[in-house]
Design an enzyme around this catalytic site. Structure first.
Site, PDB file in Angstrom:
ATOM      1  N   GLU A   1     -17.089  -2.566 -20.403  1.00  0.00           N
ATOM      2  CA  GLU A   1     -16.558  -3.758 -19.479  1.00  0.00           C
ATOM      3  C   GLU A   1     -16.582  -3.548 -18.000  1.00  0.00           C
ATOM      4  OE1 GLU A   1     -12.466  -5.139 -19.791  1.00  0.00           O
ATOM      5  OE2 GLU A   1     -11.750  -2.879 -19.132  1.00  0.00           O
TER       6      GLU A   1
ATOM      7  N   GLU B   1      -1.056  -7.911   8.112  1.00  0.00           N
ATOM      8  CA  GLU B   1      -2.622  -7.568   7.696  1.00  0.00           C
ATOM      9  C   GLU B   1      -3.212  -8.981   7.472  1.00  0.00           C
ATOM     10  OE1 GLU B   1      -3.141  -4.583   4.747  1.00  0.00           O
ATOM     11  OE2 GLU B   1      -1.675  -3.328   5.498  1.00  0.00           O
TER      12      GLU B   1
ATOM     13  N   HIS C   1      -1.213  -1.693  -4.678  1.00  0.00           N
ATOM     14  CA  HIS C   1      -1.345  -0.187  -5.020  1.00  0.00           C
ATOM     15  C   HIS C   1      -1.354   0.013  -6.344  1.00  0.00           C
ATOM     16  CE1 HIS C   1       1.065   0.631  -0.581  1.00  0.00           C
ATOM     17  NE2 HIS C   1      -0.239  -0.050  -0.602  1.00  0.00           N
TER      18      HIS C   1
ATOM     19  N   HIS D   1      -4.185   5.482  -1.151  1.00  0.00           N
ATOM     20  CA  HIS D   1      -3.224   4.081  -0.934  1.00  0.00           C
ATOM     21  C   HIS D   1      -3.342   2.992  -1.879  1.00  0.00           C
ATOM     22  CE1 HIS D   1      -2.118   1.532   2.814  1.00  0.00           C
ATOM     23  NE2 HIS D   1      -1.772   0.882   1.533  1.00  0.00           N
TER      24      HIS D   1
ATOM     25  N   HIS E   1      -3.951  -7.390  -1.518  1.00  0.00           N
ATOM     26  CA  HIS E   1      -3.846  -5.765  -1.535  1.00  0.00           C
ATOM     27  C   HIS E   1      -2.760  -5.478  -2.261  1.00  0.00           C
ATOM     28  CE1 HIS E   1      -3.383  -2.129   0.283  1.00  0.00           C
ATOM     29  NE2 HIS E   1      -2.178  -2.490   0.693  1.00  0.00           N
TER      30      HIS E   1
HETATM   31 ZN   LIG Z   1      -0.815  -0.800   1.000  1.00  0.00          ZN
END
Ligand SMILES: [Zn+2]
Length: 265
Positions: free
Chosen positions: A171, A118, A143, A212, A141
């Site tokens: 907040e 990525e 999860h 995802h 990135h």
């Molecule tokens: Zn991922």
């Protein structure tokens, strides 16, 4: 000095470990890229290990032409966040971006392994964020569990998703006054999802990938992790209520907060 004693390495290694402990970087999930400052590039170039190693060049296609010549700390393709701290010289690398290749100048087991697949998407995100804020340094990135859960329970609409988040805690509007970006479900990896994520990053620091995870960006590890934590914490509160929110801040109350703290023009 051992290159790994450089504070940004320690922060990257700590972040990966933290994400795994939080359950946001299971198996091979998660990747990060950190743009080195000119001073950091100078320090790295003067490192003895770097000086005595010839860079390994690997072909990669990039659209982020404005980042040619920049140096990034990058996680390895297939690395486990759980164990990066045990062998950072295998799971992390410093790369220099060329026109259609990268020079691995340190790490990835002496240049024998590759940066995350990525990486081209990360570079597009860096390029988009740097236009908004020249101080942007990080793209991560991961999860986060409750944020992913919330994409099952909530409408997939970035404006509505943002409004729900802002209603959950004062907040939220303070931490992400620009809101949250969100894509429809897309095939992950090297296809259109990278350019689409970067397009969202022209406006937002976080882009949620339904079912995802998320891409997040920021000026430092603290800034970026704080942003992720705020979204994730409030997604948890939402899910603890089974997505059934009866109360919370009204739109007028959110506006009042934004006004008092001077968040919106
Ligand atoms: Zn991922």
């Amino acid at each position: 000095m051992n290159i790994l004693k450089n504070p940004f390495f320690e922060e990257a290694i700590d972040a990966c470990r933290y994400f795994w402990e939080a359950g946001w970087g299971e198996n091979h999930a998660g990747n990060l890229t950190y743009l080195l400052s000119d001073e950091q590039v100078q320090e790295i170039k003067e490192d003895e290990d770097v000086k005595k190693t010839a860079p390994t060049q690997i072909a990669m296609t990039f659209e982020a032409k404005e980042l040619i010549g920049k140096y990034f700390l990058v996680t390895r393709a297939g690395a486990f966040f759980r164990t990066i701290h045990k062998h950072p010289e295998k799971d992390l690398g410093i790369v220099k971006v060329n026109e259609d290749s990268v020079d691995i100048i340190w790490g990835f087991e002496n240049g024998t392994m590759r940066p995350t697949s990525e990486f081209p998407a990360h570079l597009l995100c860096h390029q988009a964020r740097l236009k908004q804020n020249p101080e942007n340094r990080l793209v991560m990135h991961c999860h986060p569990t409750h944020t992913i859960a919330m994409t099952f329970a909530h409408e997939i609409d970035e404006e509505k998703f943002t409004r729900t988040m802002w209603s959950l805690n004062s907040e939220c509007v303070l931490v992400f006054p620009e809101g949250l970006g969100m894509l429809p479900w897309m095939v992950c990896g090297e296809g259109a999802i990278g350019p689409e994520t970067a397009r969202k990053m022209e406006k937002y620091r976080i882009v949620i990938w339904p079912y995802h995870g998320m891409f997040a960006s920021g000026t430092s590890f603290e800034d970026t992790i704080g942003l992720i934590e705020t979204v994730e914490k409030n997604a948890q509160v939402y899910m603890l209520n089974g997505g059934n929110i009866k109360n919370g801040l009204t739109e007028d109350q959110v506006k009042e907060l934004a006004q008092v703290f001077g968040l919106w023009d």
